[in-house]
Scaffold this motif. Structure first.
Motif, short mmCIF file in Angstrom:
data_model
loop_
_atom_site.label_atom_id
_atom_site.label_comp_id
_atom_site.label_asym_id
_atom_site.label_seq_id
_atom_site.Cartn_x
_atom_site.Cartn_y
_atom_site.Cartn_z
N UNK A 112 0.85 -1.18 0.00
CA UNK A 112 0.00 0.00 0.00
C UNK A 112 0.89 1.24 0.00
N UNK A 113 0.42 2.31 -0.63
CA UNK A 113 1.18 3.54 -0.77
C UNK A 113 0.37 4.71 -0.21
N UNK A 114 1.04 5.60 0.53
CA UNK A 114 0.38 6.73 1.16
C UNK A 114 1.16 8.02 0.87
N UNK A 115 0.48 9.00 0.29
CA UNK A 115 1.11 10.28 0.02
C UNK A 115 1.17 11.13 1.29
N UNK A 116 2.31 11.82 1.48
CA UNK A 116 2.43 12.76 2.60
C UNK A 116 3.03 14.06 2.08
N UNK A 117 3.08 15.05 2.98
CA UNK A 117 3.62 16.38 2.64
C UNK A 117 2.84 16.96 1.46
N UNK A 118 1.57 17.20 1.69
CA UNK A 118 0.60 17.40 0.60
C UNK A 118 0.39 18.83 0.13
N UNK A 119 1.00 19.82 0.77
CA UNK A 119 0.52 21.19 0.53
C UNK A 119 0.90 21.79 -0.81
N UNK A 120 1.69 21.08 -1.64
CA UNK A 120 2.01 21.59 -2.98
C UNK A 120 1.44 20.64 -4.05
N UNK A 121 0.26 20.96 -4.51
CA UNK A 121 -0.40 20.17 -5.55
C UNK A 121 -1.11 21.09 -6.53
N UNK A 122 -1.26 20.61 -7.75
CA UNK A 122 -2.14 21.24 -8.73
C UNK A 122 -3.16 20.19 -9.15
N UNK A 123 -4.36 20.62 -9.42
CA UNK A 123 -5.41 19.71 -9.86
C UNK A 123 -5.74 20.06 -11.30
#
Length: 251
Positions: free
Chosen positions: A173-184
């Motif tokens: 299983x994979x979990x993303x962290x340190x999320x505050x820099x994203x583009x949608x």
């Protein structure tokens, strides 16, 4: 202190507040950075992580107060978006913001469930003989593909920002962290390959990921391999050059 808490944790609002208020006196230190600090603590019977974002400078304080969400709020909102699209990340419990009388942002905090993970992609980079290495890379490619299909461009897609939990032989299983820099946004195949560049992949790892991603997208394996290798090598050259310049300037 303003708090936004997930409905599932509404009954523990006061307990979350107490953990944050005692942040500098309690909890186990995980990461100590110049701007951010992460500690673990216990909320009820569950381990949680609390990420502290230091008060920004005046200019950024104005930006985060009136024109853009704070890092804490983005972390919370983005985690909810990811989970809503079946992309795993530590469950978002709450975010908290301190503001002064003018409404300017000060310190802020993001609280999430703790994931007891086994390793990250970083370990695979440093150990070519890592057990089931290719299987993990193939499943990581599937995880990233799923993220891209949900229009998530994770700008910090780097070796330490995906936690990996081994479920059993050949299952991860994979979990993303340190999320505050994203583009949608909808991503072209070139943009998708570019999104892997910060992973610091070896040529062997590039080959495995490109092959799997090609299967998932019905794209040419040769095309994706060439794209991914180009993006990876360009990024490595850029970082290496930056480090060389910094060393020269320090002399």
């Amino acid at each position: 202190m303003r708090i936004t808490i997930h409905p599932k944790y509404a009954s523990q609002k006061n307990a979350v507040l107490q953990l944050v208020m005692a942040f500098f006196d309690e909890g186990d230190l995980i990461v100590k950075g110049s701007r951010n600090t992460i500690k673990s603590n216990v909320l009820g019977e569950k381990k949680v992580n609390i990420k502290y974002f230091k008060k920004p400078g005046l200019f950024k304080s104005v930006i985060y107060s009136f024109f853009r969400s704070t890092k804490a709020k983005r972390s919370y909102d983005y985690a909810n978006y990811l989970l809503g699209h079946a992309i795993s990340t530590p469950f978002p419990i709450a975010y908290l913001e301190k503001r002064n009388g003018l409404g300017l942002i000060g310190d802020s905090y993001y609280v999430s469930q703790q994931i007891d993970y086994d390793f990250t992609i970083r370990e695979l980079i440093h150990d070519p003989l890592f057990p089931e290495r290719n299987i993990i890379l193939e499943q990581f490619a599937e995880f990233t593909f799923k993220m891209h299909e949900a229009n998530v461009n994770f700008l910090d897609h780097s070796p330490g920002n995906t936690l990996i939990v081994k479920k059993g032989a050949g299952e991860y299983d994979f979990f993303l962290i340190d999320l505050n820099r994203m583009k949608f946004e909808s991503m072209s195949i070139e943009a998708r390959m570019d999104n892997f560049k910060k992973m610091w992949l070896s040529k062997t790892m590039v080959k495995v990921i490109a092959k799997k991603y090609a299967e998932l997208t019905n794209q040419s394996e040769e095309k994706l391999h060439a794209l991914l290798l180009e993006k990876t090598l360009d990024f490595k050259r850029k970082i290496t050059k930056k480090k060389w310049v910094k060393r020269k300037l320090k002399r």
